[in-house]
Scaffold this active site. Sequence first.
Site, mmCIF file in Angstrom:
data_model
loop_
_atom_site.group_PDB
_atom_site.id
_atom_site.type_symbol
_atom_site.label_atom_id
_atom_site.label_comp_id
_atom_site.label_asym_id
_atom_site.label_seq_id
_atom_site.Cartn_x
_atom_site.Cartn_y
_atom_site.Cartn_z
ATOM 1 C CG ASN A 18 -1.837 1.123 1.336
ATOM 2 O OD1 ASN A 18 -1.432 2.248 1.086
ATOM 3 N ND2 ASN A 18 -3.068 0.877 1.708
ATOM 4 C CG HIS A 21 0.747 6.280 4.825
ATOM 5 N ND1 HIS A 21 -0.158 7.282 5.104
ATOM 6 C CD2 HIS A 21 0.169 5.124 5.236
ATOM 7 C CE1 HIS A 21 -1.227 6.760 5.697
ATOM 8 N NE2 HIS A 21 -1.060 5.450 5.780
ATOM 9 C CG HIS A 54 -8.222 4.164 1.144
ATOM 10 N ND1 HIS A 54 -8.384 4.018 2.497
ATOM 11 C CD2 HIS A 54 -9.432 4.553 0.673
ATOM 12 C CE1 HIS A 54 -9.637 4.288 2.836
ATOM 13 N NE2 HIS A 54 -10.288 4.635 1.747
ATOM 14 N NE ARG A 56 -9.248 8.347 4.674
ATOM 15 C CZ ARG A 56 -9.476 7.433 5.617
ATOM 16 N NH1 ARG A 56 -8.700 6.377 5.712
ATOM 17 N NH2 ARG A 56 -10.459 7.590 6.468
ATOM 18 N NE ARG A 60 -7.576 11.426 5.748
ATOM 19 C CZ ARG A 60 -8.080 10.833 6.842
ATOM 20 N NH1 ARG A 60 -7.318 10.057 7.570
ATOM 21 N NH2 ARG A 60 -9.328 11.034 7.204
ATOM 22 C CD GLU A 81 -7.216 -0.072 1.197
ATOM 23 O OE1 GLU A 81 -7.564 0.863 1.934
ATOM 24 O OE2 GLU A 81 -6.243 -0.778 1.427
ATOM 25 C CB THR A 112 -9.400 1.676 7.395
ATOM 26 O OG1 THR A 112 -9.024 2.453 6.257
ATOM 27 C CG2 THR A 112 -10.768 1.066 7.165
ATOM 28 C CD GLU A 162 -7.087 -6.406 3.036
ATOM 29 O OE1 GLU A 162 -7.172 -6.367 1.784
ATOM 30 O OE2 GLU A 162 -6.354 -5.646 3.696
ATOM 31 C CG HIS A 201 -5.240 -1.721 9.440
ATOM 32 N ND1 HIS A 201 -4.826 -1.102 10.591
ATOM 33 C CD2 HIS A 201 -5.740 -0.751 8.648
ATOM 34 C CE1 HIS A 201 -5.073 0.192 10.514
ATOM 35 N NE2 HIS A 201 -5.621 0.437 9.337
HETATM 36 N N1 PXP Z 1 -5.824 -3.252 4.066
HETATM 37 C C1 PXP Z 1 -6.774 -2.306 4.103
HETATM 38 C C2 PXP Z 1 -8.130 -2.653 3.628
HETATM 39 C C3 PXP Z 1 -6.482 -1.001 4.559
HETATM 40 O O1 PXP Z 1 -7.441 -0.063 4.600
HETATM 41 C C4 PXP Z 1 -5.158 -0.700 4.931
HETATM 42 C C5 PXP Z 1 -4.791 0.694 5.377
HETATM 43 O O2 PXP Z 1 -5.002 1.582 4.354
HETATM 44 C C6 PXP Z 1 -4.194 -1.713 4.856
HETATM 45 C C7 PXP Z 1 -4.556 -2.994 4.445
HETATM 46 C C8 PXP Z 1 -2.761 -1.469 5.196
HETATM 47 O O3 PXP Z 1 -2.619 -1.124 6.544
HETATM 48 P P1 PXP Z 1 -1.240 -0.568 7.054
HETATM 49 O O4 PXP Z 1 -0.997 0.715 6.335
HETATM 50 O O5 PXP Z 1 -1.461 -0.388 8.526
HETATM 51 O O6 PXP Z 1 -0.195 -1.598 6.737
#
Ligand code: PXP
Length: 250
Positions: A18, A21, A54, A56, A60, A81, A112, A162, A201
């Site tokens: 992901n 960030h 994602h 959003r 952001r 996402e 999330t 998931e 997550h």
């Molecule tokens: N899976 C989903 C559905 C998420 O919303 C997120 C966070 O955006 C992640 C995985 C990844 O989480 P993390 O950034 O904490 O590794």
Amino acid sequence: MTDSLRRADEGRLRLGVNIDHVATVRNARGAGYPDPVRAGLMAAEAGADGITAHLREDRRHITDDDIARLAAELTIPLNFEMAATDEMRAIALRHRPHAACIVPEKREERTTEGGLDAAGQFTALAPLVADLRDAGIRVSLFIEPSARQIDAAIRMGAPVVELHTGRYCELSGAAQADELRRLTDAAALAAKNGIEVHAGHGLTYDNVAPIAAIRQVRELNIGHFLIGEAIFIGIAESVRQMRDAMDAAR
Ligand code: PXP
């Protein structure tokens, strides 16, 4: 694909990286860098099996333009996402990513924070799942590891769930072991009903192994830790080390 190759692929745990960030850092200054698409391409080169982003509602981090560029430039699957809104449905149907993961979204949250209430919002979610499926997008529901939510996913015809690992990552000791059991049971229940299981997550090098060891889990989606670690060792190395930790646990 030959049978033996297919069997090898079925046993392999995929890593979705992901890159949200990277966009958070870019947006902190309103500059054009660092570029999340470049991060996605480098993660792919280092062995990521997919890229997750994602979009959003408040934009952001990831922007509409990032999604358009990811859809056009990635050579590995894009997992989009999205919140269950008409706006996000239209964007998903326009870009037709390989996958879409429906997540709950609250404007004031930092991330999330919990799973989607697929059981409580069944009537609203079922048509969205059907629309995305009809467009050939592999839909997943980001849910808590509970039988009630998995039952809703089955009734909705969602091909993938998931499982939210956030609580597992925050706990320790016996409470964490209990949450791991819930995740393991949920994965078994979903898989038994023909649903592909993903998880994610809050995962890090230190807590990923027990989740990667759950036999039915086919894909992990990991972002914040990997992008943070990339500051110190570079994104290719942070992805490679996660890949190694996952493979060692399998
Ligand atoms: N899976 C989903 C559905 C998420 O919303 C997120 C966070 O955006 C992640 C995985 C990844 O989480 P993390 O950034 O904490 O590794």
